[in-house]
Design an enzyme around this catalytic site. Sequence first.
Site, PDB file in Angstrom:
ATOM      1  N   TYR A  46       0.849  -1.186   0.000  1.00  0.00           N
ATOM      2  CA  TYR A  46       0.000   0.000   0.000  1.00  0.00           C
ATOM      3  C   TYR A  46       0.886   1.238   0.000  1.00  0.00           C
ATOM      4  O   TYR A  46       1.604   1.507   0.960  1.00  0.00           O
ATOM      5  CB  TYR A  46      -0.879  -0.017   1.254  1.00  0.00           C
ATOM      6  CG  TYR A  46      -2.150   0.812   1.173  1.00  0.00           C
ATOM      7  CD1 TYR A  46      -2.398   1.690   0.131  1.00  0.00           C
ATOM      8  CD2 TYR A  46      -3.105   0.702   2.166  1.00  0.00           C
ATOM      9  CE1 TYR A  46      -3.561   2.426   0.070  1.00  0.00           C
ATOM     10  CE2 TYR A  46      -4.284   1.432   2.116  1.00  0.00           C
ATOM     11  CZ  TYR A  46      -4.507   2.294   1.068  1.00  0.00           C
ATOM     12  OH  TYR A  46      -5.665   3.024   1.008  1.00  0.00           O
ATOM     13  N   LYS A  71      -1.149  -0.989  -4.260  1.00  0.00           N
ATOM     14  CA  LYS A  71      -2.379  -0.264  -3.949  1.00  0.00           C
ATOM     15  C   LYS A  71      -2.020   1.210  -3.788  1.00  0.00           C
ATOM     16  O   LYS A  71      -1.187   1.563  -2.958  1.00  0.00           O
ATOM     17  CB  LYS A  71      -3.020  -0.808  -2.670  1.00  0.00           C
ATOM     18  CG  LYS A  71      -4.446  -0.329  -2.433  1.00  0.00           C
ATOM     19  CD  LYS A  71      -5.086  -1.169  -1.336  1.00  0.00           C
ATOM     20  CE  LYS A  71      -6.569  -0.907  -1.265  1.00  0.00           C
ATOM     21  NZ  LYS A  71      -6.895   0.401  -0.682  1.00  0.00           N
TER      22      LYS A  71
END
Length: 301
Positions: free
Chosen positions: A141, A167
Amino acid sequence: MHPGDLAARLKSGLLSFPVTHFDQDLAFDEARYREHLAWQASYGVAGLFTAGGTGEGFSLLPAEIDRVVRAAVDEIGGTVPVLAPATGGTAAAVAQARAAQEAGADGILLMPPYLTEAGQAGLAEHVSAVCAATDLGVIVYSRANAVFTDETVAVIAERNPNLIGLKDGIGDIESMTRVYAKVGDRLVYIGGLPTAETFALPLLQLGVSTYSSALYNFLPEFALGFFEAVRAQDRDAVYRKLNDFVIPYLDIRDRTRGYAVSIVKAGLDAVGRHGGAVRPPLTNLTEAELGELTALVKKVS
C-alpha cells in the site's frame, strides 16, 4: 491461493474492505462480523481485505487482527479471497504475515510502517522482508509515510516474485504513469484513495484496473454497477452516479476527519444492517448526519 491465481482473481472484479463490528463495549462482535461477510460474499466481489482501513485495523490489537482474519477465513474462505493486513514496523509486519498464512488467508496487504519515516532503500527492505516471510501474494500500500517511487517499485517487483500488487493511496498522475511505464502488467494496480469511486474512471487510464470500494459495504449493487460503468468507460453513467450519490456522500464524509470510516458503518445502519460504533479516536456521525445519509441512500437503493 497461489500468488499468480490471486492476482488474476483480484484484477477480475471489484474489491472491498469490510467493516469490523464492535458490540456496545467496543469489543469485537464476531457474530455480526460473520453475518456481514456472508452478505458481502453473496454479491460476487473479487476479494475482501480484512482489518484494513475501513475495518479499523489500526484500532485492533494483534490478537484481535488474528481473530478477525480467522473468522473471515472460516466464514467465506474458498468463496472469496481473504486478504489480511501486515502492519507496523518490519518485525511486527513479518509476524502478522506469518500469522495470516497460518490462519489460512489468501494474501497480504502490507500497510505503511507505523509512525516512522524511511528512505526508498529502507522501504524496499521492509517489503522484501515481509515477502520473504510468507508464500502468500503480497500487495503493498503506497500512501502516507510509505510512498514508493517507480524505481523502488521496479526493484521490489524484481526482487520478490510473490509481490503481486500495488495499492495506490496517493492519486498522483505522474507517479502512476511512471510506475506503469516501468513495471507494466507485472503487478495488479488497485485504487486505494478514500471513496475510490471518485477517482476510478481517470485512474483506469493509468493502469489502475480495479479499486477497493467502501460503498460496497452497504450498497453492494450500487457499487458493482458503478464498477461496471467504469470498466465500460461509460462516462455518462459514471457521472450520473457521482452526482446522484457519491458527491453528496462526500459532502457528509468531509465534515470531520475520520468520517471516511465512520460513514461506512453509518451506511450499514442506514440500510437496516447494524454497523455499530467506531472505536476512538474516530467519532460517529451525528444523528442529523445519519438522517441525511439515510435519505440519500434511499434515493439509490
